[in-house]
Each structure stands twice: as structure tokens, then as C-alpha cells.
Design a protein around this motif. Structure first.
Motif, mmCIF file in Angstrom:
data_model
loop_
_atom_site.group_PDB
_atom_site.id
_atom_site.type_symbol
_atom_site.label_atom_id
_atom_site.label_comp_id
_atom_site.label_asym_id
_atom_site.label_seq_id
_atom_site.Cartn_x
_atom_site.Cartn_y
_atom_site.Cartn_z
ATOM 1 N N PHE A 387 91.789 -5.570 -1.669
ATOM 2 C CA PHE A 387 90.385 -5.780 -1.341
ATOM 3 C C PHE A 387 89.608 -6.141 -2.608
ATOM 4 O O PHE A 387 89.979 -5.736 -3.703
ATOM 5 N N ALA A 388 88.509 -6.861 -2.418
ATOM 6 C CA ALA A 388 87.534 -6.961 -3.491
ATOM 7 C C ALA A 388 87.007 -5.561 -3.762
ATOM 8 O O ALA A 388 86.788 -4.778 -2.838
ATOM 9 N N ARG A 389 86.811 -5.218 -5.022
ATOM 10 C CA ARG A 389 86.407 -3.860 -5.352
ATOM 11 C C ARG A 389 85.002 -3.526 -4.866
ATOM 12 O O ARG A 389 84.795 -2.537 -4.181
ATOM 13 N N LYS A 390 84.031 -4.351 -5.237
ATOM 14 C CA LYS A 390 82.653 -4.049 -4.884
ATOM 15 C C LYS A 390 82.259 -4.725 -3.574
ATOM 16 O O LYS A 390 82.858 -5.710 -3.157
ATOM 17 N N VAL A 391 81.243 -4.155 -2.947
ATOM 18 C CA VAL A 391 80.716 -4.691 -1.686
ATOM 19 C C VAL A 391 79.271 -5.113 -1.917
ATOM 20 O O VAL A 391 78.465 -4.311 -2.399
ATOM 21 N N HIS A 392 78.946 -6.351 -1.575
ATOM 22 C CA HIS A 392 77.591 -6.858 -1.789
ATOM 23 C C HIS A 392 76.850 -7.146 -0.485
ATOM 24 O O HIS A 392 75.655 -6.934 -0.389
ATOM 25 N N ALA A 393 77.564 -7.636 0.530
ATOM 26 C CA ALA A 393 76.953 -7.937 1.831
ATOM 27 C C ALA A 393 75.730 -8.833 1.690
ATOM 28 O O ALA A 393 74.678 -8.578 2.279
ATOM 29 N N LYS A 394 75.872 -9.894 0.919
ATOM 30 C CA LYS A 394 74.765 -10.816 0.712
ATOM 31 C C LYS A 394 74.356 -11.462 2.030
ATOM 32 O O LYS A 394 75.178 -11.963 2.771
ATOM 33 N N GLY A 395 73.064 -11.435 2.325
ATOM 34 C CA GLY A 395 72.546 -11.986 3.566
ATOM 35 C C GLY A 395 72.316 -10.958 4.654
ATOM 36 O O GLY A 395 71.830 -11.284 5.732
ATOM 37 N N SER A 396 72.664 -9.681 4.371
ATOM 38 C CA SER A 396 72.472 -8.627 5.370
ATOM 39 C C SER A 396 71.022 -8.177 5.410
ATOM 40 O O SER A 396 70.265 -8.395 4.456
ATOM 41 N N PRO A 397 70.604 -7.504 6.480
ATOM 42 C CA PRO A 397 69.310 -6.804 6.467
ATOM 43 C C PRO A 397 69.443 -5.559 5.608
ATOM 44 O O PRO A 397 70.533 -5.235 5.114
ATOM 45 N N PRO A 398 68.361 -4.807 5.391
ATOM 46 C CA PRO A 398 68.472 -3.553 4.628
ATOM 47 C C PRO A 398 69.497 -2.605 5.242
ATOM 48 O O PRO A 398 69.528 -2.412 6.460
ATOM 49 N N ILE A 399 70.350 -2.049 4.403
ATOM 50 C CA ILE A 399 71.364 -1.083 4.813
ATOM 51 C C ILE A 399 71.023 0.259 4.168
ATOM 52 O O ILE A 399 70.855 0.346 2.948
ATOM 53 N N VAL A 400 70.908 1.312 4.970
ATOM 54 C CA VAL A 400 70.516 2.632 4.481
ATOM 55 C C VAL A 400 71.761 3.421 4.075
ATOM 56 O O VAL A 400 72.703 3.576 4.858
ATOM 57 N N GLN A 421 75.240 -1.483 -5.253
ATOM 58 C CA GLN A 421 76.111 -2.656 -5.042
ATOM 59 C C GLN A 421 75.573 -3.572 -3.955
ATOM 60 O O GLN A 421 75.623 -4.794 -4.076
ATOM 61 N N LEU A 422 75.090 -2.984 -2.868
ATOM 62 C CA LEU A 422 74.633 -3.765 -1.722
ATOM 63 C C LEU A 422 73.414 -4.588 -2.102
ATOM 64 O O LEU A 422 72.510 -4.120 -2.800
ATOM 65 N N SER A 423 73.363 -5.817 -1.611
ATOM 66 C CA SER A 423 72.235 -6.685 -1.966
ATOM 67 C C SER A 423 70.918 -6.144 -1.431
ATOM 68 O O SER A 423 69.862 -6.385 -2.014
ATOM 69 N N LYS A 424 70.979 -5.371 -0.326
ATOM 70 C CA LYS A 424 69.776 -4.758 0.224
ATOM 71 C C LYS A 424 70.046 -3.302 0.587
ATOM 72 O O LYS A 424 69.779 -2.862 1.701
ATOM 73 N N GLY A 425 70.564 -2.544 -0.376
ATOM 74 C CA GLY A 425 70.825 -1.132 -0.147
ATOM 75 C C GLY A 425 69.592 -0.282 -0.348
ATOM 76 O O GLY A 425 68.807 -0.511 -1.272
ATOM 77 N N VAL A 426 69.394 0.700 0.526
ATOM 78 C CA VAL A 426 68.267 1.636 0.448
ATOM 79 C C VAL A 426 68.843 3.047 0.414
ATOM 80 O O VAL A 426 69.518 3.466 1.357
#
Length: 471
Positions: A387-400, A421-426
């Protein structure tokens, strides 16, 4: 729940997958699996207000025209004006989502129950979904009680023998084809087929513990197919297996200290000296005693070895609700009776009163064998997936992302890392003891999560920081 690697990994030293890139890491083109999307689920009553069904998915997504398997699902229909479905994964890997949801209708709040069909499932390889099977009851008993910290050549040789025996039994009883395709990558793809079959344009998801790893992988694969996602008790997907193990060792150390400080306030606390260091030394002495000679057991004929004692101890640290049981178990254990510690270990290991095991431990090991190729496994019959190590989820809505400050199994810093890591992590913080937060008494945090799941509007980061998540 999140299975604790600090307990399990020594059991299978040499059993987790050898490195290598398999076909599961190369996604089939969307049109190749189109037949699976939009399938109509046939729900039927399965008792106590629940409905059950199965979902068809390919065993191997790179060969979707090949063998199919069925994913078992369960739901509680919405009680009011329905928004859609919310999909739950309670953790593991290897835990049955069906059993967990069926055991507790109240896990999700009334406000969520009104607006969503509450759905859970057994991931591939688990429970009712093409379960992995390996050892019979007697050999499972023996393996789980065997020494995980061998002190001499004979114990080292026995440990290696169990490594080999477990892998051989999994191959014989489950087959290489299934074992190669029980990893998180394909489970995440199953969830997208599930989302489509449920009729939802975007997935609404709550993942706990390992369920955060599954959810994060889904988000990286399908970032634009998310409506709302909560990852509670978060794992940091960038960690190697050894880094994760070290983090959990630290986490259980913190949880042990919290348990001890609480114990000192209780009338039935078995520690005469109310000192953390003195109590930790007494626990270490108990483990050494059980290593030399098993504790008594008045329940059945099994031996309460050091491995059983350690599993019972850590199992009770997952929740503050387990602390009174641990005090009672230690009171007996210090007198040489390990029966209550054995029963705590049985609950963690999935051993039923009739002596049989659910397949959670076997599935846990098999899933990790394909998820973590950096862990050595000289006898495992299939290769792991990179697997890719990090997770970015570019293009996602906010993820809590939710982290509990004294979580033993998924330490708080992992939640911080995943949110970053997440592009829109909260990030939401639950200042409390125990593993995961939702539905655990943190009323402010529960309200924030419920509001987000219903409206898909993210809360402010840290909105419920404070003791027990209350603000």
C-alpha cells in the motif's frame, strides 16, 4: 475493537506476510466490475427488528468475471424521514459487524436511527462472509496459551512450530485463493459496491479502530464518493507494523497507569501499596510466576499461562467498564487462581462457552498477512500487498477523525497524524480513557458527530476537547 498488535504479533512471529506486490494492488477498470454495481439487495427479516441480506462481489477484483463471494449484511431500517444508509465497521480486523450491531440497537443515537438505515457487515474472510478457518479448538487453545516471550531453546522451537502449524492449517482449511484476497484493499472496494447497492450516491460511514484504516483506504480510492465519514479511534496508515506495535506498547502502558490510579481509589483494589511503580512490579511478578508455572483454573482443564494472563490484562484495559472485572481477576490471580483472567482472555479471543471459537483471531492474522508485507512470514502461503503509506483522499469532503487521549490500542497521536494526512481532515479530541469515543458517554462529542453525519457539515476541530469529551 482494535486488536492489539502487542499481544498478537508475538504469537505469530514469522507468520505475517512476506513482502511483494500482488494483483490486488492493481485496480480493475471500472467497466470491468460494472455488473456488480447497482445490484438489488434482497432484504429479509432476521429477528428483533433487523433485516439481513448478502452482497455479490468478485473474489479477485483484477478478475471480476471469475469466482464470486457473498458479503453478509445487516441493517436496522430508519424510523423516520430517511436520508440514506450509514455503514458501520466496528474494528478488528476480523470482528463481525453483524454480531456487534445485532447485540446493541442503541449504539447509534435516536437521531441517527430516525434519519438513516443503520447498516453493518462482515468483511470478506470474517464471520459469515467466506470466513477464514485454520485450527480446530484444541490447537487454538494450545497456540493462544503458548509462550510469546520464549526464554530458552525449547520455547523458541515451540514458538516456531506454532508459526508453521498455523500457516499450514490456514492453507489447508481456507485455500490460497481466499487467503490472497482478504485484505483491506479489496474490503474497501466491497464497500463501494455496497454503497451503490444501498442506493447512495455518497457513502456515509462510521469506522471504529481498524474501521478507520478501512475507511481511510476507501477515502483514498474513492474520495469523491463520500458524503460523510467519521474515523474514531484512528490508526495512522503511514506507520509500519513495528512502529504500530511500539505505539501500542506505549498506549497500553498509559492505560495501565490510568487503571492503577483508579484502582487505588477502590475498596476492592488488590494492590497493598498505592504506588504505580510498586503495582507495575507486582504485575510483572505475576507474569513471571505464570511463566514458571500456570495459575489454577476452576473453569475447565486449560492452563492459565503467561500468554493467557497478558491477554486477560490487556483485554480489560480497552474500556473503563472492564476495570472492576480486572480488579476482581487480579485479586484472585495474586492468590494463584487465574480463572477470571482466563475468561477475560476468552472474551478477547472469541472463545465461546461451548469451547468453539469465532473466526476473529484467524481472520485478524490472515488479513494482516496481506495488508502488511513488511512483517516477516516465512511460512505464509501467499504474498502481501503493498500500500501507499500515507492517505490523502484528495477531492474528498471534510472527514472527521476522532482521537481519545488515553486510548490504549490506537494512541491519540495517531488520530492527529491521520487528520493531518487527509486533505480535509478535521480532528476531534476526547479527553478520556478507553478505546474509541462514540457512544461511550462523551455527550458533546456524540452530538457533534451526529450533527455532522446528518448535515454533512463538518464541526470545528477540537470542538469537544475536555474531560470525557464533555464541553
Amino acid at each position: 475493537m482494535r486488536r492489539f498488535i502487542t499481544i498478537i504479533c508475538p504469537v505469530i512471529a514469522g507468520v505475517i506476510a512476506a513482502a511483494g506486490l500482488t494483483g490486488t494492488a492493481r485496480a480493475a477498470a471500472p467497466e470491468q466490475v460494472s455488473d456488480y454495481y447497482g445490484q438489488r439487495l434482497s432484504w429479509s427479516a432476521c429477528g428483533n427488528g433487523y433485516e439481513c441480506t448478502t452482497l455479490n462481489v468478485p473474489l479477485n477484483y483484477t478478475k471480476p468475471a471469475g469466482k464470486r463471494i457473498k458479503i453478509a449484511m445487516i441493517r436496522l431500517p430508519a424510523t423516520g424521514k430517511r436520508i440514506g444508509s450509514i455503514v458501520l465497521n466496528f474494528g478488528g480486523p476480523g470482528a463481525s459487524g453483524i454480531d456487534r450491531l445485532a447485540a446493541d440497537k442503541t449504539f447509534m443515537s435516536d437521531s441517527i436511527r430516525r434519519r438513516f438505515d443503520v447498516v453493518s457487515f462482515d468483511p470478506r474472510g470474517v464471520g459469515r462472509s467466506s470466513p477464514v478457518r485454520c485450527l480446530d479448538t484444541l490447537r487454538m487453545d494450545a497456540m493462544l496459551s503458548s509462550d510469546r516471550t520464549p526464554d530458552d531453546r525449547a520455547e523458541v522451537a515451540l514458538r516456531k512450530l506454532w508459526d508453521k502449524e498455523f500457516a499450514k492449517a490456514c492453507k489447508a482449511n481456507s485455500g490460497k485463493e481466499l487467503l490472497a484476497h482478504v485484505g483491506t484493499y479489496e474490503a474497501a472496494r466491497d464497500m463501494d459496491v455496497m454503497r451503490s447497492a444501498l442506493g447512495d450516491r455518497g457513502l456515509t460511514y462510521l469506522g471504529l479502530s481498524y474501521g478507520t484504516y478501512l475507511g481511510a483506504r476507501y477515502a483514498d480510492l474513492f474520495p469523491t464518493r463520500i458524503r460523510a465519514m467519521v474515523l474514531d479511534g484512528a490508526m495512522d496508515p503511514s506507520l509500519t507494523s513495528s512502529e504500530e506495535s511500539r505505539a501500542q506498547t506505549t498506549g497500553f502502558g498509559v492505560a495501565t497507569e490510568s487503571f492503577l490510579r483508579d484502582c487505588f481509589k477502590a475498596d476492592d483494589c488488590p494492590f497493598g501499596k498505592h504506588s504505580v511503580s510498586a503495582a507495575e512490579k507486582r504485575l510483572a511478578a505475576l507474569l513471571k510466576r505464570a511463566d514458571r508455572a500456570p495459575l489454577r483454573n476452576t473453569y475447565d482443564g486449560r492452563q492459565v499461562t503467561e500468554a493467557v494472563v497478558r491477554t486477560g490484562l490487556n483485554a480489560a484495559l480497552y474500556s473503563t467498564a472492564g476495570w472492576p472485572h480486572l480488579r476482581a481477576a487480579l485479586t484472585d490471580a495474586f492468590k494463584g487462581d487465574g480463572t477470571k483472567l482466563l475468561l477475560l482472555a476468552d472474551g478477547y479471543n472469541g472463545r465461546l462457552p461451548d469451547g468453539t471459537y469465532v473466526n476473529e483471531t484467524e481472520a485478524f492474522l490472515a488479513i494482516n498477512c496481506v495488508d502488511h508485507p513488511e512483517m516477516r512470514c516465512p511460512h505464509w502461503p501467499v504474498k502481501g500487498t503493498t500500500f501507499a503509506r500515507k492517505v490523502h483522499a484528495k477531492g474528498s469532503p471534510p472527514i472527521v477523525v476522532v482521537g481519545t487521549t488515553r486510548d490504549p490500542a490506537t494512541p491519540y497521536k495517531q488520530a492527529r497524524a491521520l487528520a493531518a494526512q487527509l486533505s480535509k481532515g478535521v480532528l476531534l479530541t476526547n479527553d478520556a480513557d478507553g478505546h474509541t469515543a462514540y457512544s461511550g458517554g462523551a455527550s458533546c462529542l456524540d452530538r457533534q458527530i451526529d450533527r455532522y453525519l446528518i448535515t454533512a457539515k463538518a464541526p470545528r476541530p477540537g470542538a469537544c476537547a475536555g474531560r470525557g469529551g464533555r464541553a
